[in-house]
Enzyme design. Structure first.
Site, PDB file in Angstrom:
ATOM      1  N   PRO A 274       0.790  -1.229   0.000  1.00  0.00           N
ATOM      2  CA  PRO A 274       0.000   0.000   0.000  1.00  0.00           C
ATOM      3  C   PRO A 274       0.829   1.290   0.000  1.00  0.00           C
ATOM      4  O   PRO A 274       1.868   1.362   0.648  1.00  0.00           O
ATOM      5  CB  PRO A 274      -0.809  -0.094   1.297  1.00  0.00           C
ATOM      6  CG  PRO A 274      -0.061  -1.055   2.155  1.00  0.00           C
ATOM      7  CD  PRO A 274       0.566  -2.036   1.208  1.00  0.00           C
ATOM      8  N   ASN A 275       0.329   2.247  -0.732  1.00  0.00           N
ATOM      9  CA  ASN A 275       0.890   3.606  -0.858  1.00  0.00           C
ATOM     10  C   ASN A 275       2.153   3.693  -1.712  1.00  0.00           C
ATOM     11  O   ASN A 275       2.650   4.784  -1.980  1.00  0.00           O
ATOM     12  CB  ASN A 275       1.160   4.233   0.530  1.00  0.00           C
ATOM     13  CG  ASN A 275      -0.105   4.373   1.344  1.00  0.00           C
ATOM     14  OD1 ASN A 275      -1.072   4.995   0.881  1.00  0.00           O
ATOM     15  ND2 ASN A 275      -0.141   3.789   2.524  1.00  0.00           N
TER      16      ASN A 275
ATOM     17  N   ASN B 129       7.789  -5.765  -1.108  1.00  0.00           N
ATOM     18  CA  ASN B 129       7.793  -4.674  -0.141  1.00  0.00           C
ATOM     19  C   ASN B 129       6.367  -4.598   0.396  1.00  0.00           C
ATOM     20  O   ASN B 129       5.495  -4.017  -0.235  1.00  0.00           O
ATOM     21  CB  ASN B 129       8.190  -3.349  -0.795  1.00  0.00           C
ATOM     22  CG  ASN B 129       8.259  -2.218   0.239  1.00  0.00           C
ATOM     23  OD1 ASN B 129       7.780  -2.368   1.371  1.00  0.00           O
ATOM     24  ND2 ASN B 129       8.829  -1.094  -0.152  1.00  0.00           N
TER      25      ASN B 129
ATOM     26  N   ALA C 198       3.224  -0.827   4.769  1.00  0.00           N
ATOM     27  CA  ALA C 198       2.680  -0.764   6.138  1.00  0.00           C
ATOM     28  C   ALA C 198       2.191  -2.119   6.634  1.00  0.00           C
ATOM     29  O   ALA C 198       2.197  -2.382   7.846  1.00  0.00           O
ATOM     30  CB  ALA C 198       1.556   0.261   6.202  1.00  0.00           C
TER      31      ALA C 198
ATOM     32  N   TYR D 208      11.257   8.727   1.161  1.00  0.00           N
ATOM     33  CA  TYR D 208      11.275   7.650   0.160  1.00  0.00           C
ATOM     34  C   TYR D 208      11.967   8.025  -1.151  1.00  0.00           C
ATOM     35  O   TYR D 208      12.068   7.182  -2.044  1.00  0.00           O
ATOM     36  CB  TYR D 208       9.837   7.187  -0.129  1.00  0.00           C
ATOM     37  CG  TYR D 208       9.148   6.638   1.103  1.00  0.00           C
ATOM     38  CD1 TYR D 208       9.634   5.498   1.738  1.00  0.00           C
ATOM     39  CD2 TYR D 208       8.019   7.268   1.645  1.00  0.00           C
ATOM     40  CE1 TYR D 208       9.022   4.998   2.877  1.00  0.00           C
ATOM     41  CE2 TYR D 208       7.394   6.769   2.784  1.00  0.00           C
ATOM     42  CZ  TYR D 208       7.905   5.633   3.392  1.00  0.00           C
ATOM     43  OH  TYR D 208       7.300   5.138   4.524  1.00  0.00           O
TER      44      TYR D 208
ATOM     45  N   ARG E 127      13.328   4.598  12.329  1.00  0.00           N
ATOM     46  CA  ARG E 127      12.096   5.398  12.301  1.00  0.00           C
ATOM     47  C   ARG E 127      11.242   5.112  13.550  1.00  0.00           C
ATOM     48  O   ARG E 127      11.759   4.680  14.556  1.00  0.00           O
ATOM     49  CB  ARG E 127      11.360   5.119  10.984  1.00  0.00           C
ATOM     50  CG  ARG E 127      12.226   5.465   9.751  1.00  0.00           C
ATOM     51  CD  ARG E 127      11.508   5.202   8.451  1.00  0.00           C
ATOM     52  NE  ARG E 127      10.307   6.034   8.333  1.00  0.00           N
ATOM     53  CZ  ARG E 127       9.320   5.806   7.458  1.00  0.00           C
ATOM     54  NH1 ARG E 127       9.419   4.771   6.642  1.00  0.00           N
ATOM     55  NH2 ARG E 127       8.277   6.599   7.411  1.00  0.00           N
TER      56      ARG E 127
ATOM     57  N   ARG F  86       4.922  10.959  -2.627  1.00  0.00           N
ATOM     58  CA  ARG F  86       4.695  10.630  -1.230  1.00  0.00           C
ATOM     59  C   ARG F  86       5.969  10.809  -0.398  1.00  0.00           C
ATOM     60  O   ARG F  86       6.959  10.119  -0.632  1.00  0.00           O
ATOM     61  CB  ARG F  86       4.247   9.169  -1.163  1.00  0.00           C
ATOM     62  CG  ARG F  86       4.083   8.631   0.203  1.00  0.00           C
ATOM     63  CD  ARG F  86       4.010   7.112   0.181  1.00  0.00           C
ATOM     64  NE  ARG F  86       3.848   6.626   1.533  1.00  0.00           N
ATOM     65  CZ  ARG F  86       4.208   5.417   1.940  1.00  0.00           C
ATOM     66  NH1 ARG F  86       4.708   4.557   1.078  1.00  0.00           N
ATOM     67  NH2 ARG F  86       4.061   5.060   3.174  1.00  0.00           N
TER      68      ARG F  86
ATOM     69  N   HIS G   8      12.639  -2.944   1.837  1.00  0.00           N
ATOM     70  CA  HIS G   8      12.093  -1.633   2.204  1.00  0.00           C
ATOM     71  C   HIS G   8      13.027  -0.552   1.688  1.00  0.00           C
ATOM     72  O   HIS G   8      14.254  -0.710   1.734  1.00  0.00           O
ATOM     73  CB  HIS G   8      11.961  -1.494   3.723  1.00  0.00           C
ATOM     74  CG  HIS G   8      11.022  -2.488   4.312  1.00  0.00           C
ATOM     75  ND1 HIS G   8       9.665  -2.343   4.248  1.00  0.00           N
ATOM     76  CD2 HIS G   8      11.250  -3.668   4.943  1.00  0.00           C
ATOM     77  CE1 HIS G   8       9.089  -3.386   4.824  1.00  0.00           C
ATOM     78  NE2 HIS G   8      10.032  -4.211   5.238  1.00  0.00           N
TER      79      HIS G   8
ATOM     80  N   GLU H 275      12.091  -9.885   1.549  1.00  0.00           N
ATOM     81  CA  GLU H 275      11.396  -8.633   1.904  1.00  0.00           C
ATOM     82  C   GLU H 275      12.328  -7.441   1.700  1.00  0.00           C
ATOM     83  O   GLU H 275      13.507  -7.516   2.067  1.00  0.00           O
ATOM     84  CB  GLU H 275      10.988  -8.721   3.381  1.00  0.00           C
ATOM     85  CG  GLU H 275      10.325  -7.454   3.906  1.00  0.00           C
ATOM     86  CD  GLU H 275       9.755  -7.674   5.313  1.00  0.00           C
ATOM     87  OE1 GLU H 275       9.136  -8.726   5.570  1.00  0.00           O
ATOM     88  OE2 GLU H 275       9.945  -6.773   6.144  1.00  0.00           O
TER      89      GLU H 275
HETATM   90  C1  DQA Z   1       8.271   0.974   3.685  1.00  0.00           C
HETATM   91  C2  DQA Z   1       8.387   1.160   5.208  1.00  0.00           C
HETATM   92  C3  DQA Z   1       7.038   0.996   5.887  1.00  0.00           C
HETATM   93  O1  DQA Z   1       7.155   1.209   7.287  1.00  0.00           O
HETATM   94  C4  DQA Z   1       6.047   2.003   5.342  1.00  0.00           C
HETATM   95  O2  DQA Z   1       4.765   1.799   5.894  1.00  0.00           O
HETATM   96  C5  DQA Z   1       5.986   2.049   3.851  1.00  0.00           C
HETATM   97  C6  DQA Z   1       7.223   1.887   3.083  1.00  0.00           C
HETATM   98  C7  DQA Z   1       9.605   1.240   2.959  1.00  0.00           C
HETATM   99  O3  DQA Z   1       9.738   0.783   1.842  1.00  0.00           O
HETATM  100  O4  DQA Z   1      10.468   1.936   3.502  1.00  0.00           O
HETATM  101  O5  DQA Z   1       4.937   2.276   3.259  1.00  0.00           O
HETATM  102  O6  DQA Z   1       7.912  -0.379   3.421  1.00  0.00           O
END
Ligand code: DQA
Length: 149
Positions: free
Chosen positions: A9-10, A74, A77, A22, A107, A17, A100, A98
């Site tokens: 998501p996102n 990835n 959240a 990011y 964080r 964003r 990120h 996985e």
């Molecule tokens: C994320 C880290 C997560 O905590 C966050 O909710 C994201 C992006 C990252 O790629 O740094 O949406 O997965």
């Protein structure tokens, strides 16, 4: 060999964003770079993004039957909240790595725990878009050394 790349998501809004966290690159650019690397490493990639937990669960569950040998994910959240995604990865029958973009340990405290990483081969974080490239190499090396491909 085919691998599936899943963005949670996102991540479809990368570029707009929180660029301070990011970066300014878009998801399309990340996917393009991965496709180039995939071609170099002789692996076919299919990239998908969803904001919907159940859709990600469905893709993970179907991945082996669709002919994918591994998952680069990835979970965004959902990393920190989703037992459903963890169970899907655990039962997928193919290995996952996985990734990120950000260093989640540097964080907020709620980002320090990953429900999903215990059922993955490993995790790469904190290198921005490069986390995906490193993760892809890691997944491939795992698959090749365990002769799953
Ligand atoms: C994320 C880290 C997560 O905590 C966050 O909710 C994201 C992006 C990252 O790629 O740094 O949406 O997965």
């Amino acid at each position: 060999m085919k691998l599936i790349v899943l963005h949670g998501p996102n991540l479809g809004r990368l570029g707009q964003r929180e660029p301070g966290v990011y970066g300014s690159g878009t998801l399309a650019q990340i996917n393009e770079r991965l496709q180039e690397l995939g071609a170099e490493l002789d692996v076919e990639l299919e990239c998908r993004q969803s904001d919907v937990e159940g859709e990600l669960v469905g893709w993970i569950g179907q991945a082996a039957a669709e002919g994918f040998s591994g998952i680069l994910i990835n979970p965004a959240a959902y990393t920190h909240t989703s037992v459903a995604l963890r169970d899907a990865l655990s039962g997928a029958g193919i290995p996952a790595v996985e990734v990120h973009l950000s260093n989640t340990h540097a964080r907020e405290a709620f980002r320090h725990n990953s429900l999903t990483v215990p059922v993955c081969v490993g995790q790469v974080l904190g290198f921005g878009a490069e986390s995906y490239a490193i993760g892809l190499r890691g997944l491939l090396s795992h698959l090749r050394s365990t002769q799953q491909v």
